[in-house]
Design a protein around this motif. Structure first.
Motif, PDB file in Angstrom:
ATOM      1  N   ASP A 197      -7.794  -2.053   2.046  1.00 46.36           N
ATOM      2  CA  ASP A 197      -7.726  -3.339   2.542  1.00 46.36           C
ATOM      3  C   ASP A 197      -8.892  -3.912   2.827  1.00 46.36           C
ATOM      4  O   ASP A 197      -9.676  -3.156   3.545  1.00 46.36           O
ATOM      5  CB  ASP A 197      -6.548  -3.855   3.349  1.00 46.36           C
ATOM      6  N   VAL A 198      -9.328  -4.985   2.472  1.00 46.04           N
ATOM      7  CA  VAL A 198     -10.648  -5.675   3.151  1.00 46.04           C
ATOM      8  C   VAL A 198      -9.881  -6.325   4.396  1.00 46.04           C
ATOM      9  O   VAL A 198      -9.195  -7.050   4.547  1.00 46.04           O
ATOM     10  CB  VAL A 198     -11.264  -6.781   2.375  1.00 46.04           C
ATOM     11  N   VAL A 212      -2.851 -15.482   6.086  1.00 46.51           N
ATOM     12  CA  VAL A 212      -3.965 -14.583   6.023  1.00 46.51           C
ATOM     13  C   VAL A 212      -4.205 -14.480   4.433  1.00 46.51           C
ATOM     14  O   VAL A 212      -3.408 -14.206   3.600  1.00 46.51           O
ATOM     15  CB  VAL A 212      -3.460 -13.334   6.448  1.00 46.51           C
ATOM     16  N   HIS A 213      -5.697 -14.436   3.919  1.00 44.38           N
ATOM     17  CA  HIS A 213      -6.545 -14.179   4.965  1.00 44.38           C
ATOM     18  C   HIS A 213      -7.072 -15.864   4.984  1.00 44.38           C
ATOM     19  O   HIS A 213      -6.879 -16.779   4.409  1.00 44.38           O
ATOM     20  CB  HIS A 213      -7.732 -13.482   4.474  1.00 44.38           C
ATOM     21  N   GLU A 225     -11.091   3.977  -9.438  1.00 47.26           N
ATOM     22  CA  GLU A 225     -10.147   2.876  -9.388  1.00 47.26           C
ATOM     23  C   GLU A 225      -9.463   2.932  -8.023  1.00 47.26           C
ATOM     24  O   GLU A 225      -9.139   4.028  -7.571  1.00 47.26           O
ATOM     25  CB  GLU A 225      -9.328   2.814 -10.789  1.00 47.26           C
ATOM     26  N   CYS A 226      -9.008   1.878  -7.722  1.00 48.94           N
ATOM     27  CA  CYS A 226      -8.424   1.552  -6.350  1.00 48.94           C
ATOM     28  C   CYS A 226      -7.356   0.373  -6.445  1.00 48.94           C
ATOM     29  O   CYS A 226      -7.571  -0.497  -7.331  1.00 48.94           O
ATOM     30  CB  CYS A 226      -9.286   1.311  -5.317  1.00 48.94           C
ATOM     31  N   ARG A 227      -6.299   0.129  -5.864  1.00 50.25           N
ATOM     32  CA  ARG A 227      -5.458  -0.712  -5.852  1.00 50.25           C
ATOM     33  C   ARG A 227      -5.287  -1.305  -4.291  1.00 50.25           C
ATOM     34  O   ARG A 227      -5.376  -0.599  -3.345  1.00 50.25           O
ATOM     35  CB  ARG A 227      -3.999  -0.081  -6.151  1.00 50.25           C
ATOM     36  N   VAL A 228      -5.628  -2.509  -4.325  1.00 53.12           N
ATOM     37  CA  VAL A 228      -5.533  -3.076  -2.799  1.00 53.12           C
ATOM     38  C   VAL A 228      -4.069  -3.155  -2.240  1.00 53.12           C
ATOM     39  O   VAL A 228      -3.202  -3.227  -3.213  1.00 53.12           O
ATOM     40  CB  VAL A 228      -6.068  -4.693  -3.050  1.00 53.12           C
ATOM     41  N   HIS A 229      -4.077  -3.015  -0.904  1.00 55.79           N
ATOM     42  CA  HIS A 229      -2.981  -2.785  -0.156  1.00 55.79           C
ATOM     43  C   HIS A 229      -2.246  -1.370  -0.406  1.00 55.79           C
ATOM     44  O   HIS A 229      -1.270  -0.925   0.225  1.00 55.79           O
ATOM     45  CB  HIS A 229      -1.837  -3.552  -0.439  1.00 55.79           C
ATOM     46  N   VAL A 230      -2.565  -0.841  -1.592  1.00 54.83           N
ATOM     47  CA  VAL A 230      -2.258   0.663  -1.610  1.00 54.83           C
ATOM     48  C   VAL A 230      -3.257   1.778  -1.159  1.00 54.83           C
ATOM     49  O   VAL A 230      -3.208   2.497  -0.374  1.00 54.83           O
ATOM     50  CB  VAL A 230      -1.831   0.905  -2.968  1.00 54.83           C
ATOM     51  N   VAL A 274     -19.359  -5.589   5.664  1.00 57.96           N
ATOM     52  CA  VAL A 274     -17.701  -5.958   5.325  1.00 57.96           C
ATOM     53  C   VAL A 274     -17.187  -4.652   5.529  1.00 57.96           C
ATOM     54  O   VAL A 274     -17.486  -3.727   5.605  1.00 57.96           O
ATOM     55  CB  VAL A 274     -17.668  -6.180   3.521  1.00 57.96           C
ATOM     56  N   PHE A 275     -15.937  -5.033   6.121  1.00 61.77           N
ATOM     57  CA  PHE A 275     -15.183  -3.721   6.747  1.00 61.77           C
ATOM     58  C   PHE A 275     -13.841  -3.461   5.980  1.00 61.77           C
ATOM     59  O   PHE A 275     -13.106  -4.698   5.482  1.00 61.77           O
ATOM     60  CB  PHE A 275     -14.693  -4.113   8.168  1.00 61.77           C
TER      61      PHE A 275
END
Length: 372
Positions: A311-312, A192-193, A303-308, A322-323
């Motif tokens: 998530d795309v 993934v992905h 600001e954002c943190r992926v997985h926190v 896009v989801f």
């Protein structure tokens, strides 16, 4: 990507059909248009909407995204798309209860073109929930049981239903750049992905010597056919890899300062798949920037943190959607690149381990030998 001329003519004929047009003729026309046109034709009239939504008719039409399967400690659950009729399958998968040794349970791992891949003991089960067909597939052997450390996914070939087959590739990374592939009976898969485009499975690996992530494409035999860099040049902000409208898409995080604060997402499309050098780590690919969107518009914070924070989870196979899952609010949201709007789709459970899209396949496949 637009449909061929024959499908354009079918779409034009469907649009020109008046109130007195025979129902059988309308259904025959609709069966020949692409899935994205079917979705639009539901807005023509109440009669057309009811024809398309009828379960007996839906099986004849080209299919598109119906929703997402989520898995967690309690099992798996399905989240449907708003405005799409309820899917025609058993969400509890009761037809799999007769699996040998099913006391150990099954674990949802992935989906592709209507088929679901489950982990079952030391092996796998591939099933089509729309037809309730399934087949058990042995595991890859010692050290290769289904696990998060060495995941396995399913790829389903494109083409007529009668010739469809699936492949499972179980692979892992060894050394600075070596990807070993273990292939068994009708198996193939990635990490993934991943996305199956142009006859190759594309996924990401981390190159330790180069210190960045690369995109690798494998053919059916598991031979490395394509190696390319992420479009951000540094290969450190790759968020997502997927397929939409027949092309390979990727998404990277936007960084606006030297502190690597991430403030948005860039969406890229591979313009010329044949442009990359084959089997050359880090080869330049012809990525074209399709869209930028900031986190303030998506999630209401700068600001954002992926997985926190988010998530795309997917890109729509037929539309510019896009989801995302926003973790704080537990919302499944969609972003429309055409009108730059954000849509709240639904609230999901507190935690989940996997989210995979589902596009139904109503054809019975000879490679799935069992049916209950």
């Amino acid at each position: 990507m637009d449909c061929p001329n024959s499908k354009r003519r079918a779409a034009a004929a469907a649009a020109a059909a008046g109130p007195g047009f025979p129902e059988d003729a309308i259904l025959e026309i609709l069966a020949r248009v692409p899935a994205r046109s079917i979705h639009r034709f539901m807005c023509v009239s109440r009669r057309w909407r009811d024809l398309i939504a009828d379960p007996l008719h839906r099986r004849r039409f080209p299919q598109t995204l119906e929703g997402f399967f989520f898995s967690d400690a309690e099992g798996s659950f399905f989240a449907g798309m708003p405005g799409i009729p309820a899917p025609l399958f058993d969400r509890r998968f009761s037809f799999l209860t007769k699996l040998p040794g099913n006391d150990s349970g099954i674990r949802l791992l992935h989906s592709c073109n209507g088929l679901l891949l489950f982990g079952h003991g030391a092996g796998y089960v591939v099933c089509n929930p729309a037809t309730e067909q399934w087949v058990a597939v042995p595991g890859p052997g010692a050290g290769g049981c289904p696990s998060s450390a060495a995941p396995t996914y399913i790829v389903v070939s494109d083409g007529p239903a009668a010739s469809l087959c699936f492949h499972l590739i179980h692979l892992w990374q060894k050394g600075p750049y070596v990807v070993e592939v273990l292939t068994r009976w009708m198996e193939s898969m990635g990490i993934v992905h991943n996305a199956f485009v142009d006859g190759m499975l594309h996924f990401t690996v981390f190159h330790h010597d180069m210190g960045k992530y690369l995109i690798v494409g494998l053919d059916w035999e598991g031979t490395t056919c394509r190696v390319m860099s992420w479009p951000d040049k540094h290969g450190l902000t790759g968020l997502f890899l997927g397929r939409s409208q027949g092309r390979l898409y990727c998404m990277t995080a936007c960084q606006e300062d030297k502190f690597f604060n991430q403030t948005g997402i860039s969406i890229w499309v591979l313009q010329n798949p044949g442009a990359e050098a084959e089997c050359v780590p880090g080869a330049e690919a012809e990525w074209v920037l399709k869209h930028n969107v900031n986190f303030l518009k998506l999630f209401g914070q700068r600001e954002c943190r992926v997985h926190v924070d988010y998530d795309v989870v997917s890109i729509h196979p037929d539309f510019n959607l896009v989801f995302f899952v926003q973790h704080g609010s537990r919302k499944l949201i969609a972003y429309d690149m055409d009108n730059e709007k954000v849509y709240d789709l639904r609230t999901i459970r507190q935690t989940y381990g996997l989210c995979t899209p589902y596009v139904p396949c109503y054809s019975e496949l000879s490679v799935l030998a069992n049916k209950y």
